[in-house]
Design an enzyme around this catalytic site. Sequence first.
Site, mmCIF file in Angstrom:
data_model
loop_
_atom_site.group_PDB
_atom_site.id
_atom_site.type_symbol
_atom_site.label_atom_id
_atom_site.label_comp_id
_atom_site.label_asym_id
_atom_site.label_seq_id
_atom_site.Cartn_x
_atom_site.Cartn_y
_atom_site.Cartn_z
ATOM 1 N N SER A 142 82.344 31.908 54.679
ATOM 2 C CA SER A 142 82.075 31.988 53.359
ATOM 3 C C SER A 142 83.009 32.747 52.333
ATOM 4 O O SER A 142 83.760 33.459 52.810
ATOM 5 C CB SER A 142 80.445 32.517 53.179
ATOM 6 O OG SER A 142 80.280 32.767 51.839
ATOM 7 N N TYR A 155 73.883 38.273 55.461
ATOM 8 C CA TYR A 155 74.758 37.037 55.545
ATOM 9 C C TYR A 155 76.304 37.881 55.263
ATOM 10 O O TYR A 155 77.319 37.168 55.844
ATOM 11 C CB TYR A 155 74.632 36.267 53.979
ATOM 12 C CG TYR A 155 75.097 34.937 54.110
ATOM 13 C CD1 TYR A 155 74.729 34.028 54.988
ATOM 14 C CD2 TYR A 155 76.187 34.918 53.132
ATOM 15 C CE1 TYR A 155 75.235 32.732 54.773
ATOM 16 C CE2 TYR A 155 76.734 33.731 53.061
ATOM 17 C CZ TYR A 155 76.259 32.448 53.898
ATOM 18 O OH TYR A 155 77.028 31.215 53.747
HETATM 19 P P1 NAD Z 1 72.014 23.402 55.860
HETATM 20 O O1 NAD Z 1 70.845 24.121 55.835
HETATM 21 O O2 NAD Z 1 72.349 22.243 54.946
HETATM 22 O O3 NAD Z 1 72.504 23.012 57.492
HETATM 23 C C1 NAD Z 1 72.307 24.089 58.406
HETATM 24 C C2 NAD Z 1 72.102 23.399 59.489
HETATM 25 O O4 NAD Z 1 72.057 24.356 60.534
HETATM 26 C C3 NAD Z 1 70.696 22.765 59.685
HETATM 27 O O5 NAD Z 1 71.024 21.401 60.038
HETATM 28 C C4 NAD Z 1 69.770 23.553 60.921
HETATM 29 O O6 NAD Z 1 68.900 22.902 61.611
HETATM 30 C C5 NAD Z 1 71.188 24.145 61.603
HETATM 31 N N1 NAD Z 1 70.775 25.413 62.273
HETATM 32 C C6 NAD Z 1 70.172 26.381 61.898
HETATM 33 N N2 NAD Z 1 69.684 27.210 62.896
HETATM 34 C C7 NAD Z 1 70.356 26.737 63.832
HETATM 35 C C8 NAD Z 1 70.555 27.160 65.172
HETATM 36 N N3 NAD Z 1 70.049 28.313 65.721
HETATM 37 N N4 NAD Z 1 71.007 26.618 66.378
HETATM 38 C C9 NAD Z 1 71.573 25.119 65.855
HETATM 39 N N5 NAD Z 1 71.454 24.876 64.381
HETATM 40 C C10 NAD Z 1 71.035 25.530 63.533
HETATM 41 O O7 NAD Z 1 73.001 24.480 55.429
HETATM 42 P P2 NAD Z 1 74.586 24.327 54.892
HETATM 43 O O8 NAD Z 1 74.878 24.761 53.745
HETATM 44 O O9 NAD Z 1 75.308 23.044 55.100
HETATM 45 O O10 NAD Z 1 75.237 25.586 55.750
HETATM 46 C C11 NAD Z 1 76.115 25.233 56.949
HETATM 47 C C12 NAD Z 1 76.947 26.270 56.999
HETATM 48 O O11 NAD Z 1 77.576 26.656 55.892
HETATM 49 C C13 NAD Z 1 76.371 28.002 57.154
HETATM 50 O O12 NAD Z 1 76.878 28.562 58.306
HETATM 51 C C14 NAD Z 1 76.454 28.645 55.821
HETATM 52 O O13 NAD Z 1 76.286 29.918 55.730
HETATM 53 C C15 NAD Z 1 77.820 27.865 55.461
HETATM 54 N N6 NAD Z 1 78.032 28.402 54.005
HETATM 55 C C16 NAD Z 1 77.093 27.451 53.126
HETATM 56 C C17 NAD Z 1 77.601 27.689 51.939
HETATM 57 C C18 NAD Z 1 76.746 26.926 50.858
HETATM 58 O O14 NAD Z 1 76.730 27.091 49.737
HETATM 59 N N7 NAD Z 1 75.715 25.926 51.203
HETATM 60 C C19 NAD Z 1 78.544 28.406 51.413
HETATM 61 C C20 NAD Z 1 79.400 28.975 52.103
HETATM 62 C C21 NAD Z 1 79.040 28.871 53.751
#
Ligand code: NAD
Length: 260
Positions: A142, A155
Amino acid sequence: MKLKDKVCIVTGSASGIGEAIAKRYVSEGAKVVIADLKLDAAEKTAAELTAAGPGEAIGIEMDVTSEDAVNNGVAAVIAKWGRVDVLVSNAGIQIVHKIEDFPFADWKKMLSIHLDGAFLTTKACIPHMKAQKGGAIIYMGSVHSHEASPLKSAYVTAKHGLLGLARVVAKEGGPDGVRANVICPGFVRTPLVEKQIPEQAKALGISEDEVVKKMMLSGTVDTQFTTVEDVAEVALLFAGFETNALTGQSLVVSHGWYMQ
Ligand code: NAD
């Protein structure tokens, strides 16, 4: 097709960024494993992606914090497709509190999903990649791998930690052609972020609009959210890059928020 017949495991890919990466990989001919907490959600996403083609996808149930679940999932992939070329360790959640209010159980949960998950999936996949003499491991970092924000101690700590893990994996994997890199997105409007907006507004005593404009997008060059497609494009670059020239790095995709 940049990933024709490459076997790619993407964790947390029944939703959000992971789903977009899986979709992009299938569009390049890959065989993609949708690894997520609930089998029905993973299989639903996999069926949609397979219908779109030209690659294919399967869904598996995997809690990335469980060593048995990770090892069994990777073993099932090897049994079906015989190899693993790309691992995207993407599963993640967000929990926000001031440090003094942060429940220890929530701190441990955050570190377990983000860091134990990255470690366990890497540990399960890397022997196959080394034996194949090649592979790509991609961690979902991130901007918070480089930058801090209030309320996000767990985080930010976890996302910084992934940089260290990627650098070690790059060094250990290098002689066998296994690369490791980190993608560092800015704010992307997924369910994870939608949930944070009211939570942060409440914790900071400001409006939801102020959370978006002042907390989330104020550092960008154009007050725009990054999209899941933007992140998927970077994930394709790291997956398809065939040499050790690009390893041990992090790439920020954020509309200019945090310039390295
Ligand atoms: P999201 O909530 O849309 O998707 C996350 C997915 O991870 C879900 O399908 C959930 O079921 C799954 N998950 C959660 N815990 C789990 C576990 N223990 N085992 C297996 N699967 C699990 O979120 P997103 O925004 O797509 O986030 C995905 C990644 O991107 C994360 O690592 C997040 O930190 C990172 N990220 C997101 C953003 C943002 O702004 N959305 C920015 C930077 C980084």
